[in-house]
Design a protein around this motif. Structure first.
Motif, PDB file in Angstrom:
ATOM      1  N   MET A 153     -37.800  11.818  68.121  1.00  0.00           N
ATOM      2  CA  MET A 153     -37.555  12.449  69.423  1.00  0.00           C
ATOM      3  C   MET A 153     -37.693  13.962  69.311  1.00  0.00           C
ATOM      4  O   MET A 153     -38.305  14.604  70.166  1.00  0.00           O
ATOM      5  N   CYS A 154     -37.151  14.546  68.263  1.00  0.00           N
ATOM      6  CA  CYS A 154     -37.252  15.996  68.060  1.00  0.00           C
ATOM      7  C   CYS A 154     -38.709  16.422  67.984  1.00  0.00           C
ATOM      8  O   CYS A 154     -39.108  17.428  68.576  1.00  0.00           O
ATOM      9  N   LEU A 155     -39.505  15.665  67.250  1.00  0.00           N
ATOM     10  CA  LEU A 155     -40.923  15.991  67.110  1.00  0.00           C
ATOM     11  C   LEU A 155     -41.662  15.849  68.435  1.00  0.00           C
ATOM     12  O   LEU A 155     -42.539  16.658  68.750  1.00  0.00           O
ATOM     13  N   MET A 157     -41.159  22.380  60.545  1.00  0.00           N
ATOM     14  CA  MET A 157     -41.259  21.388  61.628  1.00  0.00           C
ATOM     15  C   MET A 157     -42.694  21.337  62.138  1.00  0.00           C
ATOM     16  O   MET A 157     -43.244  20.244  62.339  1.00  0.00           O
ATOM     17  N   ARG A 158     -43.298  22.482  62.334  1.00  0.00           N
ATOM     18  CA  ARG A 158     -44.694  22.539  62.801  1.00  0.00           C
ATOM     19  C   ARG A 158     -45.622  21.853  61.793  1.00  0.00           C
ATOM     20  O   ARG A 158     -46.491  21.065  62.167  1.00  0.00           O
ATOM     21  N   ARG A 159     -45.408  22.138  60.518  1.00  0.00           N
ATOM     22  CA  ARG A 159     -46.232  21.532  59.464  1.00  0.00           C
ATOM     23  C   ARG A 159     -46.028  20.024  59.419  1.00  0.00           C
ATOM     24  O   ARG A 159     -46.988  19.254  59.360  1.00  0.00           O
ATOM     25  N   MET A 160     -44.764  19.592  59.479  1.00  0.00           N
ATOM     26  CA  MET A 160     -44.482  18.153  59.430  1.00  0.00           C
ATOM     27  C   MET A 160     -45.051  17.430  60.649  1.00  0.00           C
ATOM     28  O   MET A 160     -45.560  16.319  60.528  1.00  0.00           O
ATOM     29  N   LYS A 161     -44.997  18.058  61.805  1.00  0.00           N
ATOM     30  CA  LYS A 161     -45.566  17.442  63.000  1.00  0.00           C
ATOM     31  C   LYS A 161     -47.064  17.214  62.804  1.00  0.00           C
ATOM     32  O   LYS A 161     -47.582  16.139  63.115  1.00  0.00           O
ATOM     33  N   ALA A 162     -47.754  18.200  62.271  1.00  0.00           N
ATOM     34  CA  ALA A 162     -49.193  18.067  62.012  1.00  0.00           C
ATOM     35  C   ALA A 162     -49.469  16.965  60.991  1.00  0.00           C
ATOM     36  O   ALA A 162     -50.379  16.150  61.171  1.00  0.00           O
ATOM     37  N   VAL A 163     -48.667  16.909  59.946  1.00  0.00           N
ATOM     38  CA  VAL A 163     -48.832  15.875  58.914  1.00  0.00           C
ATOM     39  C   VAL A 163     -48.610  14.488  59.518  1.00  0.00           C
ATOM     40  O   VAL A 163     -49.396  13.566  59.294  1.00  0.00           O
ATOM     41  N   LEU A 164     -47.552  14.339  60.302  1.00  0.00           N
ATOM     42  CA  LEU A 164     -47.221  13.033  60.873  1.00  0.00           C
ATOM     43  C   LEU A 164     -48.222  12.594  61.934  1.00  0.00           C
ATOM     44  O   LEU A 164     -48.446  11.391  62.110  1.00  0.00           O
ATOM     45  N   GLU A 165     -48.855  13.526  62.607  1.00  0.00           N
ATOM     46  CA  GLU A 165     -49.882  13.168  63.586  1.00  0.00           C
ATOM     47  C   GLU A 165     -51.101  12.526  62.927  1.00  0.00           C
ATOM     48  O   GLU A 165     -51.891  11.868  63.587  1.00  0.00           O
ATOM     49  N   SER A 178     -48.950   9.936  49.993  1.00  0.00           N
ATOM     50  CA  SER A 178     -47.495  10.054  49.910  1.00  0.00           C
ATOM     51  C   SER A 178     -46.820   9.445  51.137  1.00  0.00           C
ATOM     52  O   SER A 178     -47.393   9.398  52.222  1.00  0.00           O
ATOM     53  N   VAL A 179     -45.618   8.973  50.927  1.00  0.00           N
ATOM     54  CA  VAL A 179     -44.793   8.425  51.998  1.00  0.00           C
ATOM     55  C   VAL A 179     -43.782   9.499  52.365  1.00  0.00           C
ATOM     56  O   VAL A 179     -43.141  10.083  51.494  1.00  0.00           O
ATOM     57  N   HIS A 180     -43.636   9.769  53.645  1.00  0.00           N
ATOM     58  CA  HIS A 180     -42.723  10.808  54.106  1.00  0.00           C
ATOM     59  C   HIS A 180     -41.394  10.206  54.540  1.00  0.00           C
ATOM     60  O   HIS A 180     -41.360   9.255  55.324  1.00  0.00           O
ATOM     61  N   LYS A 181     -40.330  10.783  54.022  1.00  0.00           N
ATOM     62  CA  LYS A 181     -38.975  10.366  54.380  1.00  0.00           C
ATOM     63  C   LYS A 181     -38.633  11.041  55.708  1.00  0.00           C
ATOM     64  O   LYS A 181     -38.660  12.267  55.809  1.00  0.00           O
ATOM     65  N   ILE A 182     -38.338  10.225  56.745  1.00  0.00           N
ATOM     66  CA  ILE A 182     -38.089  10.751  58.085  1.00  0.00           C
ATOM     67  C   ILE A 182     -36.799  10.158  58.658  1.00  0.00           C
ATOM     68  O   ILE A 182     -36.631   8.935  58.687  1.00  0.00           O
ATOM     69  N   ARG A 183     -35.918  11.051  59.142  1.00  0.00           N
ATOM     70  CA  ARG A 183     -34.721  10.600  59.865  1.00  0.00           C
ATOM     71  C   ARG A 183     -35.189   9.960  61.153  1.00  0.00           C
ATOM     72  O   ARG A 183     -36.099  10.463  61.814  1.00  0.00           O
ATOM     73  N   PRO A 221     -30.665  13.368  55.083  1.00  0.00           N
ATOM     74  CA  PRO A 221     -31.650  14.457  55.106  1.00  0.00           C
ATOM     75  C   PRO A 221     -33.044  14.012  54.661  1.00  0.00           C
ATOM     76  O   PRO A 221     -33.194  13.231  53.721  1.00  0.00           O
ATOM     77  N   ASP A 222     -34.045  14.513  55.391  1.00  0.00           N
ATOM     78  CA  ASP A 222     -35.430  14.098  55.182  1.00  0.00           C
ATOM     79  C   ASP A 222     -36.342  15.286  54.918  1.00  0.00           C
ATOM     80  O   ASP A 222     -35.870  16.384  54.623  1.00  0.00           O
ATOM     81  N   ASP A 223     -37.648  15.064  55.055  1.00  0.00           N
ATOM     82  CA  ASP A 223     -38.635  16.123  54.813  1.00  0.00           C
ATOM     83  C   ASP A 223     -38.518  17.257  55.830  1.00  0.00           C
ATOM     84  O   ASP A 223     -38.877  18.391  55.527  1.00  0.00           O
ATOM     85  N   ILE A 224     -38.044  16.975  57.017  1.00  0.00           N
ATOM     86  CA  ILE A 224     -37.851  18.009  58.037  1.00  0.00           C
ATOM     87  C   ILE A 224     -36.582  18.810  57.733  1.00  0.00           C
ATOM     88  O   ILE A 224     -36.560  20.035  57.821  1.00  0.00           O
ATOM     89  N   CYS A 225     -35.523  18.132  57.341  1.00  0.00           N
ATOM     90  CA  CYS A 225     -34.250  18.782  57.029  1.00  0.00           C
ATOM     91  C   CYS A 225     -34.368  19.743  55.842  1.00  0.00           C
ATOM     92  O   CYS A 225     -33.534  20.647  55.698  1.00  0.00           O
ATOM     93  N   ALA A 226     -35.358  19.560  54.999  1.00  0.00           N
ATOM     94  CA  ALA A 226     -35.487  20.363  53.789  1.00  0.00           C
ATOM     95  C   ALA A 226     -35.429  21.862  54.061  1.00  0.00           C
ATOM     96  O   ALA A 226     -34.957  22.625  53.226  1.00  0.00           O
ATOM     97  N   ALA A 227     -35.879  22.300  55.236  1.00  0.00           N
ATOM     98  CA  ALA A 227     -35.894  23.726  55.563  1.00  0.00           C
ATOM     99  C   ALA A 227     -34.795  24.123  56.543  1.00  0.00           C
ATOM    100  O   ALA A 227     -34.793  25.250  57.034  1.00  0.00           O
TER     101      ALA A 227
END
Length: 125
Positions: A12-14, A30-38, A2-7, A49-55
């Protein structure tokens, strides 16, 4: 894959994320997305709005939309990128570090963010 939509400003926030945020649900996402993006997936850059904004409990407020979009546009401009581009997350993160964080210009982009005091750049060896 999957491709993640990211602002754009979320790189910088991550980078500076310390487990604090707008709500418990937001922090966990945010913690989950950081792990996924790493893991270095492909990302789709956006200024909406992106995958992080969802919550995020503030995602539908006008103030958030205006400020966040301004941050995104400035990050993209400084990195020489555009909305809609796709690239590996680490490549994007590296561009943000080199063009914004190392140059000490982060506060010019998002210094009016309520979390700005958490974002202190220190070069690591």
């Amino acid at each position: 894959m999957s491709v993640h939509k990211i602002r754009a400003h979320h790189a910088m926030c991550l980078y500076f994320f310390q487990g604090r945020g707008y709500s418990g649900e937001f922090v966990e996402n945010m913690r989950r997305m950081k792990a996924v993006l790493e893991e270095n997936p492909e990302i789709h850059l956006t200024d909406s709005p992106d995958d992080i904004c969802a919550a995020c409990p503030n995602r539908l407020t006008e103030n958030c939309a205006e400020k966040a979009s301004r941050y995104d546009r400035e990050v993209l401009r400084r990195c020489g990128l555009s909305v809609g581009e796709r690239l590996p997350y680490r490549e994007f993160s590296r561009k943000v570090i080199e063009t914004i964080l190392r140059r000490g210009v982060r506060a010019e982009i998002c210094g009016d963010c309520q979390w700005s005091s958490l974002c202190r750049w220190e070069e690591t060896p």
